[in-house]
Design an enzyme around this catalytic site. Structure first.
Site, short mmCIF file in Angstrom:
data_model
loop_
_atom_site.label_atom_id
_atom_site.label_comp_id
_atom_site.label_asym_id
_atom_site.label_seq_id
_atom_site.Cartn_x
_atom_site.Cartn_y
_atom_site.Cartn_z
CD GLU A 139 46.69 57.65 -31.63
OE1 GLU A 139 46.25 58.81 -31.70
OE2 GLU A 139 46.65 56.97 -30.60
CG HIS B 3 50.21 60.30 -31.79
ND1 HIS B 3 50.88 59.34 -31.06
CD2 HIS B 3 49.05 60.52 -31.15
CE1 HIS B 3 50.13 58.99 -30.02
NE2 HIS B 3 49.02 59.69 -30.04
MG LIG Z 1 44.87 60.08 -30.94
#
Ligand SMILES: [Mg+2]
Length: 378
Positions: free
Chosen positions: A246, A296
């Site tokens: 992420e 993500h």
């Molecule tokens: Mg995370």
């Protein structure tokens, strides 16, 4: 066909006082992101999301991209990533540059899908995919005094069979959180933990050993994203799979994660990694090295739609035919109207199943009233 108009639309929502939430690093009250709308001379509209602050996105678009994008054929989408590493020489891998590339790229794929009348996951080469398994992102660190088990119990009551919880404050509370989550989920539920890079390697390893008995699917961001050797140390010290992505942007950052044998799972965010084109390249690099891919998602409904189309296109992780390991879709359970209200038909994870839109492009329709309600630039 060419692009005739480009608009950036910052949107935000503030949580009330006392309702802040977050991870082991910090609390926050603001949910904010930036949408991007493209229009073509043929009357098609494409949506993307730059998971970054509005004014930065606007300036980056104006300074680096607007001139090239206006007039561009959306089918030339892959030239964007190449340009991003070539022309803004020295900062192509920057988070804000890649966030803008993500938004433009995803909006182009939305237009391509609409012009071909096919959903994006089928154009990216995926097989037919009707639904995916959502997992609940829950058990945040919050300002509210709530029983620890309450949020994950709510997720289970909604039908979730998998959950990711926040840990990373210290090993004692990590164990308490994991034990509680495992009790609520039952033995068969999939349980992941997220340290949000709050630990030094030896602290992450201490917790990894302490929670090993609770059957953990992955440990996310055990150490800060910049700590390459720390990832290798943690991975070598535990049998629990390690995940990250992420806070990695663009192909080169992911290539390094994969080449370093730093992770078992990469987690590109479709609003930051460089978009669908780059995510596909990242997925190809990862699966070639037997590294799994699980996007993500902490985005608005637009970024979520892109991630769902991407996830639906990713081939099974090799060699797991006899070990069930389904693609999982992150579904944040904290308050966020940018996820819940922005679409005419919101995503529904209840019952432990998430439908993959089969309509052309991203397969979503924006609720223009909701968009006006959350826009933060007027
Ligand atoms: Mg995370």
């Amino acid at each position: 066909m060419h692009i005739t108009d480009l608009e950036t639309i910052p949107i935000s929502h503030s949580l009330p006082d006392g309702h802040g939430l977050g991870d082991a690093r910090s609390f926050g009250h603001d949910r904010a992101t930036t949408l991007l709308r493209l229009e073509t001379d043929t009357g098609l509209e494409g949506w993307g999301e730059a998971f970054a602050p509005g004014r930065i996105v606007e300036a980056t678009v104006a300074e680096l991209f607007a001139e090239d994008v206006l007039g561009m054929d959306p089918f030339a989408v892959e030239s964007l990533a190449v340009e991003s590493y070539t022309n803004p020489y020295h900062f192509g891998g920057d988070v804000f540059v890649q966030s803008v590339v993500s938004a433009i790229d995803v909006a182009c794929w939305d237009i391509i899908g609409k012009s071909l009348e096919r959903p994006v996951h089928r154009i990216l080469g995926g097989t037919e995919c009707e639904s995916l398994v959502p997992y609940a992102s829950t058990m945040y660190f919050t300002e509210q005094e709530r029983p620890l088990e309450e949020p994950i119990q709510e997720a289970v009551d909604e039908g979730f069979t998998a959950a990711k919880i926040k840990i990373g404050a210290n090993t004692d509370t990590d164990v308490e959180r994991v034990r509680t989550a495992r009790e609520v989920l039952g033995d068969d539920g999939r349980l992941m933990v997220d340290m949000n890079g709050n630990y030094r390697p030896h602290q992450a390893i201490e917790t990894a050993h302490a929670i090993a008995e609770y059957d953990i699917d992955w440990i996310e961001e055990p150490v800060p994203p910049e700590n390459d050797s720390g990832y290798q140390d943690v991975k070598a010290a535990t049998d629990i799979p390690i995940a990250a992505g992420e806070a990695h942007y663009g192909r080169f950052a992911f290539k390094k994660l994969i080449d370093n044998r730093a992770v078992d799972i990469v987690q590109p965010n479709l609003g930051r990694c460089g978009g669908l084109s780059e995510a596909r390249l990242i997925a190809d690099m990862a699966t070639t090295e037997n590294v799994a891919v699980r996007p993500h998602i902490w985005n608005s409904a637009v970024g979520m739609a892109a991630a769902i189309q991407f996830a639906a296109s990713v081939t099974d992780y090799p060699h797991t035919r006899n070990i069930p390991d389904p693609m999982l879709i992150e579904f944040d359970r904290s308050e966020n109207p940018l996820r819940e209200d922005l679409l005419e038909s919101p995503f529904d994870p209840s019952g432990g199943e998430l439908d993959v839109p089969q309509e052309p492009g991203l397969g979503i329709s924006i609720d223009e009233d909701a968009l006006e309600r959350y826009r933060s630039d007027e």
